[in-house]
Scaffold this active site. Structure first.
Site, PDB file in Angstrom:
ATOM      1  N   SER A 227       0.836  -1.206   0.000  1.00  0.00           N
ATOM      2  CA  SER A 227       0.000   0.000   0.000  1.00  0.00           C
ATOM      3  C   SER A 227       0.870   1.257   0.000  1.00  0.00           C
ATOM      4  O   SER A 227       1.745   1.413  -0.861  1.00  0.00           O
ATOM      5  CB  SER A 227      -0.957  -0.051   1.198  1.00  0.00           C
ATOM      6  OG  SER A 227      -1.933   0.949   1.133  1.00  0.00           O
ATOM      7  N   ASP A 291      -8.660  -4.485  -6.154  1.00  0.00           N
ATOM      8  CA  ASP A 291      -8.009  -3.585  -5.198  1.00  0.00           C
ATOM      9  C   ASP A 291      -8.082  -2.159  -5.759  1.00  0.00           C
ATOM     10  O   ASP A 291      -7.567  -1.876  -6.842  1.00  0.00           O
ATOM     11  CB  ASP A 291      -6.554  -4.011  -5.017  1.00  0.00           C
ATOM     12  CG  ASP A 291      -5.784  -3.156  -4.023  1.00  0.00           C
ATOM     13  OD1 ASP A 291      -6.280  -2.076  -3.633  1.00  0.00           O
ATOM     14  OD2 ASP A 291      -4.668  -3.564  -3.648  1.00  0.00           O
ATOM     15  N   HIS A 345      -7.656  -5.234  -1.249  1.00  0.00           N
ATOM     16  CA  HIS A 345      -6.434  -4.516  -0.879  1.00  0.00           C
ATOM     17  C   HIS A 345      -5.817  -5.083   0.389  1.00  0.00           C
ATOM     18  O   HIS A 345      -4.624  -4.930   0.628  1.00  0.00           O
ATOM     19  CB  HIS A 345      -6.757  -3.031  -0.667  1.00  0.00           C
ATOM     20  CG  HIS A 345      -5.554  -2.192  -0.365  1.00  0.00           C
ATOM     21  ND1 HIS A 345      -4.494  -2.066  -1.233  1.00  0.00           N
ATOM     22  CD2 HIS A 345      -5.237  -1.443   0.722  1.00  0.00           C
ATOM     23  CE1 HIS A 345      -3.578  -1.272  -0.701  1.00  0.00           C
ATOM     24  NE2 HIS A 345      -3.995  -0.889   0.485  1.00  0.00           N
TER      25      HIS A 345
END
Length: 383
Positions: A227, A291, A345
């Protein structure tokens, strides 16, 4: 050219809360030794890792899981940490102003635990200097870089702190700033928030690496992140390779392992994306189905992904290595960001990040309670 657009209208609080309530994935078998696995993945291709290796990705993703365990990093005692018993000299990376977290350590494989030394402020102790030299040995390639089974510097950045809405704002702001990398890329534009976040901790990263290399100069550097941490990993790689000159030239004693990123947002414009490919180190961006983060900031705002995307199906039972455009319409780009699934995600290969984060925080609080609780008084004697 400076790009300035409104921030994407997403509900940041809802995204943060979803981090806590995503379903957990099954706990897998322990991973293999990191140094052996990386070496095996690079064999036969000049050490650049030109082919995607899912087995290696499944090992490296555990490093990103460990990076979320801030309370246990200095002692290397988290659950994910146990997959890497050879990790030594762990330095915790901490950028409090923007909640940047991560660590720098040296993985030397299956060394004896008695040689472990961890610190947040200084480099290897005497025992580790001896052990690192022994682990390094004299078996080097023509460029002097350490071969399989030798020490490897690991740099890992965690993603957005699920309890901090501010991090999501940092992730999604869309303003870019120029960063020419010493004139090497005059047209490069980089996400302002990501660059500010990395600038906050880059001196810590450089210092930790410098300390390790005093005693182990012939190393391979492995950089990864999830991320926001994936964006920081890209910036860290260019900082070390381009700004600091590590790994430059055929006779360099430093090399870089293939870079695996998990759920990375776009970091800069197309010129920046091209720059990441120039040093000759493979970057693989794993994207789990819908995601939403890899769609941000939007391509329409001037952002562009570097190659190479590895696009996974929803159940992650299969994947596709996408073309080298960075924006393959047959991969994640077939979806719109607005239709993204935040749960995708939070689940990459063997790691569920929301579960890992919560467990790390609970374990940290439990340890702190045990360490600070006063000793119980003995029961009064019975007359």
């Amino acid at each position: 050219m400076k790009v300035s657009t409104p921030r994407l209208a997403l509900n940041h609080l809802a995204l943060s809360l979803l981090l806590f309530f995503s379903p957990a994935s099954a706990d897998p078998a322990p991973v293999t030794d990191l140094t052996t696995t990386v070496a095996a993945s690079s064999a036969g291709d000049g050490g650049l890792g030109l082919s995607y290796d899912e087995g290696l990705a499944s090992v490296i993703v555990r490093l990103t899981e460990a990076a979320y365990c801030t309370p246990q990093l200095a002692s290397w005692s988290c659950k994910a940490c146990q997959h890497f018993p050879g990790m030594r000299n762990v330095t915790v990376i901490n950028g409090e102003k923007r909640n940047v977290r991560g660590f720098v350590g040296v993985d030397i494989g299956d060394a004896e635990p008695s040689n472990r030394y961890t610190s947040t402020t200084r480099g290897p102790g005497p025992d580790d200097r001896r052990h690192l030299r022994a682990a390094e040995g004299d078996d080097r390639d023509a460029g002097g870089a350490a071969q399989s089974g030798k020490a490897r510097i690991v740099i890992t950045f965690s993603g957005t702190d699920p309890s901090s809405v501010k991090n999501w704002i940092d992730d999604l702001e869309a303003t870019t700033v120029p960063n020419t990398y010493g004139g090497l890329c005059e047209q490069c534009q980089v996400h302002r928030g990501f660059l500010a976040a990395y600038d906050l901790v880059k001196d810590q990263v450089r210092y930790a690496i410098g300390q390790h290399m005093q005693y182990n100069p012939h190393v391979q550097i492995l950089i990864t992140g999830h991320s926001l941490g994936a964006a920081l990993a890209v910036l860290c790689f260019l900082d070390l390779r381009v700004n600091r000159g590590l790994g430059q030239g055929p006779n360099s004693s430093v090399s870089f392992a293939p870079i695996y990123l998990f759920g990375s947002p776009r970091v800069g414009n197309e010129a920046f994306a091209t720059l990441t490919t120039r040093p000759g180190v493979s970057i693989f961006r794993l994207v789990h189905h819908r995601d939403p983060v890899p769609h941000l900031p939007l391509e329409a705002w001037g952002y562009h992904h570097p190659p190479t995307e590895v696009f996974y199906t929803e159940d992650q039972s299969s994947y596709q290595v996408c073309n080298n455009s960075g924006e393959d319409d047959k991969c994640s780009n077939q979806f719109w960001a607005i239709f993204g699934n935040i749960e995708d995600h939070l689940w990459y290969l063997v790691v569920n990040y929301s579960t890992a984060y919560m467990q790390c925080q609970l374990d940290g609080e439990s340890r702190a309670d045990r360490e600070t609780a006063p000793a119980l008084a003995p029961p009064a004697a019975v007359a």
